[in-house]
Structures are given as structure tokens and as C-alpha cells.
Design a protein around this motif. Structure first.
Motif, short mmCIF file in Angstrom:
data_model
loop_
_atom_site.label_atom_id
_atom_site.label_comp_id
_atom_site.label_asym_id
_atom_site.label_seq_id
_atom_site.Cartn_x
_atom_site.Cartn_y
_atom_site.Cartn_z
N VAL A 45 7.12 65.57 -56.02
CA VAL A 45 8.42 65.24 -56.11
C VAL A 45 9.48 66.58 -56.73
O VAL A 45 10.12 67.00 -56.22
N ARG A 46 8.84 67.19 -57.81
CA ARG A 46 9.05 68.14 -58.29
C ARG A 46 9.36 69.40 -57.21
O ARG A 46 10.25 70.11 -57.13
N PRO A 56 16.24 59.46 -51.26
CA PRO A 56 16.50 57.56 -51.40
C PRO A 56 17.93 57.44 -51.85
O PRO A 56 18.36 56.96 -52.47
N LEU A 57 18.55 58.97 -52.29
CA LEU A 57 20.56 58.44 -52.52
C LEU A 57 21.11 57.93 -52.16
O LEU A 57 21.78 57.23 -52.36
N THR A 109 10.46 54.37 -47.79
CA THR A 109 9.04 54.73 -48.51
C THR A 109 8.07 55.77 -47.22
O THR A 109 7.64 56.29 -47.43
N ALA A 110 8.62 54.77 -46.37
CA ALA A 110 7.86 55.40 -44.75
C ALA A 110 8.13 57.11 -44.64
O ALA A 110 7.68 57.36 -44.31
N VAL A 111 9.52 57.11 -44.64
CA VAL A 111 9.97 58.54 -44.56
C VAL A 111 9.62 59.64 -46.15
O VAL A 111 9.34 60.75 -45.36
N LEU A 314 11.94 55.56 -55.66
CA LEU A 314 10.93 55.64 -55.03
C LEU A 314 10.36 56.65 -54.75
O LEU A 314 9.00 56.93 -53.61
N ALA A 315 10.88 57.90 -54.74
CA ALA A 315 9.88 59.38 -54.35
C ALA A 315 8.70 59.26 -55.12
O ALA A 315 7.47 59.69 -54.44
#
Length: 374
Positions: A45-46, A56-57, A109-111, A314-315
Motif C-alpha cells: 500500500v505504501r 477506493p476513494l 478488490t479485484a482491481v 480495501l487497499a
């Protein structure tokens, strides 16, 4: 007289250097530990925060707009229509919004699973295709739509069965133990076991998302993609095959840890937002009791915290699922060897075996002549 030069031997074909994922991988290409999976998700994520948090935003912003629109229309109907029409509209809009939100969450989530895999393996993920985005992931929407429906049915069945078994065991524990120490310890142990089983069941369902996203027909051509694409139905079979019996406890611990991190994030964010509301209430002369006991305030704080934390959750969850998927494929199918060495064939879990390799080219010996070197 010139000496004939023998033709140079043809070098064996190698993968392009961009596919040498062993040099650019974000994680060690070997079976991972539980701590490496949970910690590696934060690193993913970072490392790619722009994609992992930015995408996700969009869903979080759309959810907030939908909630505000529904609240405004609810207030408008309350002043212009009958009470029953207002309630009926609220129920229908809530159900439609919840269904749409669940679908968008599974698709997102798949993306993010594709983005996580691209972040982990570096440029070797899909060098011939464009970067993962919402636009390029639109062909995956309808397959994920069917997957989310099957996941909803399976999750409903699992929750119903676990709830029935939980209360079926809890009732005799309560009757026998009463309020003593035995009853408390037995209830705590039962709750812990139920949480572990729930995490394991969620692990089975969660692995279907990266399996479909990275092995489906529309998935980019990365090194581990099988020849036969994974479908909506075979994604569940893939999850069961990858976990097997030897990784049951492992998957339960990984998904349980991800659930604890997610709940802790929502709790910390809710506590911070509630503290700000209490400070504002005391500054305008309102009592703390009136704010805390107001159900609308508590519900609004929880809803706002869940929406804001959706992007980070999500991430992180998508990164955990992807790392767990890679770990299980390395453990069960030797995917790490195929990523590191060109001579190892790509594992084909649900496809026919690869055709035999072509024989090495043979060259005729150079013509003998005066001064020729044997």
C-alpha cells in the motif's frame, strides 16, 4: 585459402529481461510467513499509494454522495408525501444502495488485486499491457458481478450455520457454567473458535477474487497466468485446491489478523471523530451525556468512519489477499521457481499440460578442407 567459419550456436531463448521478476519483486520469491504477509501488505500500500488508496476513494466518494442524496430525498419526501411512502422509499433505496455497494467493493478488490500483484512483481507483471486502472478493468466487471452474487449466497449460508452452531453450544455452556469462571472461560473459548472458523470461511471466499482477477480471461498476461482461464465457478475450486488441508490454520490466522487490523482502524478513527464532536459540543455548551447517548450521533460517527476508512481497508485487504494467493501458489505449485528460473515451466493448475519442448537445433559439421580445424 580462407578457413570456413562454423556458424555460431543459437543461444537458448530466454524471457525478456522485463519478465525477470526475481530482481524486481517487492517480496522474497519463496513461501512467506504469516508476519511477512501482514507486514508486506502495508509495504504494498505504501509503495503504490496513488493507485491503492486513490482508486477506493472513488467508491468512498460515490458512497458518501449516495448517502447524502438519499438523506436529502428522505427529508423532502417527509414534507411532501405520506409516512408510508417515505418509509418504503427509504427501505428500497437502502437495499439498492447496499447491493450496489457490495458489488462495487468486490469489483474494487479485484482491481486492487491486480494493482497489488503489479506492485509486488514489478514491471514483469504485464509488460505488454497498460497500467491497471478502472477503465482497463471494466471488462472484469460482469464476471466479478456473478462472483459477488455467489459470494453473498455462500456467506449467508456460512453465517447462518455458524450462528446456529454458536448458540447451540452456548446454551448448554450457560446452563452448566452459570455466572462462574467456567462459563466465562468456555464462552470466551467458543467465541475465539467461532472467530477463527469465520476467518477461515472468509479466507476461502476472499481467495476467489485474486484467482479470478489474475487468472481470468481478461487478466493481463503475467508469468503465472494459466493457459486455461479461471471462471466464476472454478474460482471457488481454485480457492479450495490452494488451501487444501495443510494451510487451514495458516489461512485462518492471516485473515483473522487482517480482520483485527481493519476493526482496529475503524475503532481508532471512530474514537478520533467522536472526540472532535465532544470537544465541539462542550465548546457550544452541550453536555457530553447528551452527545454520547444520541443514537444519531453514534450511528453517524460509525458510518462516517467506515466510509473514510474504506479506501485504506480495501487497499490493505486486497494486498493481504494477493500476498496470500501468491504464497499459496508458491507453496502448492512452485510458482516461485517459475518466476525465478526460465527453465521451470509455468504451473498450469487447471489447464492441460504444456506441449513437449522442441528438440535443440543441430548443425552440420563444417566442411573439411585444407587447414580446417577439426
Amino acid at each position: 585459402m580462407s578457413v570456413p567459419t562454423p556458424p555460431a550456436p543459437i543461444a537458448p531463448s530466454r524471457r525478456p529481461r522485463v519478465l525477470d521478476a526475481a530482481r524486481t519483486a517487492l517480496i522474497p520469491l519463496r513461501p512467506l510467513t504469516i508476519g511477512e504477509i501482514l507486514d508486506g501488505a502495508f509495504v504494498v500500500v505504501r509503495r503504490n499509494a496513488k493507485m491503492m488508496v486513490g482508486l477506493p476513494l472513488v467508491v468512498a466518494g460515490g458512497t458518501a454522495v449516495y448517502l447524502l442524496f438519499g438523506l436529502g430525498l428522505y427529508l423532502l419526501l417527509g414534507n411532501t408525501t405520506a409516512r408510508w411512502a417515505q418509509i418504503l422509499f427509504t427501505v428500497l433505496a437502502g437495499l439498492a444502495g447496499f447491493f450496489l455497494l457490495i458489488q462495487c467493493l468486490v469489483w474494487m478488490t479485484a482491481v486492487l488485486s491486480r494493482v497489488s500483484l503489479q506492485t509486488v512483481l514489478g514491471d514483469g507483471f504485464a509488460p505488454s499491457s497498460s497500467r491497471v486502472s478502472l477503465r482497463t478493468s471494466l471488462p472484469m466487471f460482469w464476471p466479478v458481478f456473478g462472483l459477488s452474487l455467489l459470494q453473498y449466497v455462500a456467506a449467508s449460508v456460512v453465517q447462518s450455520v455458524l450462528g446456529f452452531l454458536y448458540y447451540l453450544v452456548l446454551i448448554p455452556i450457560t446452563l452448566l457454567g452459570g455466572d462462574g469462571g467456567f462459563g466465562f472461560v468456555a464462552s470466551a473459548a467458543l467465541s475465539l473458535v467461532t472467530f477463527g472458523v469465520t476467518a477461515l470461511a472468509y479466507g476461502y471466499l476472499a481467495l476467489t477474487v485474486p484467482a479470478l482477477a489474475t487468472e481470468g480471461r481478461t487478466a493481463p498476461g503475467w508469468i503465472g497466468k494459466p493457459l486455461k482461464p479461471t471462471t466464476v465457478f472454478t474460482a471457488f475450486e481454485r480457492a479450495f485446491r490452494l488451501i487444501g488441508l495443510s494451510n487451514v490454520v495458516r489461512v485462518a490466522l492471516v485473515m483473522g489478523g487482517a480482520m483485527v487490523v481493519s476493526l482496529a482502524l475503524i475503532g481508532l478513527l471512530s474514537a478520533g471523530v467522536l472526540a472532535l464532536i465532544l470537544l465541539f459540543a462542550t465548546s457550544i455548551g452541550q453536555t457530553v451525556t447528551a452527545v454520547v447517548t444520541n443514537p444519531w450521533t453514534i450511528g453517524g460517527v460509525l458510518a462516517f468512519s467506515a466510509v473514510v476508512a474504506m479506501s485504506a481497508l480495501l487497499a490493505y485487504v486486497a494486498a493481504v489477499q494477493t500476498l496470500l494467493y501468491l504464497d499459496l501458489r508458491m507453496r502448492r505449485e512452485g510458482l516461485d521457481l517459475a518466476l525465478r528460473f526460465d527453465v521451470v515451466p509455468i504451473p498450469q493448475p487447471s489447464a492441460p499440460p504444456l506441449p513437449p519442448p522442441y528438440p535443440a537445433p543441430s548443425f552440420p559439421p563444417p566442411a573439411a578442407g585444407p587447414g580446417a580445424t577439426p
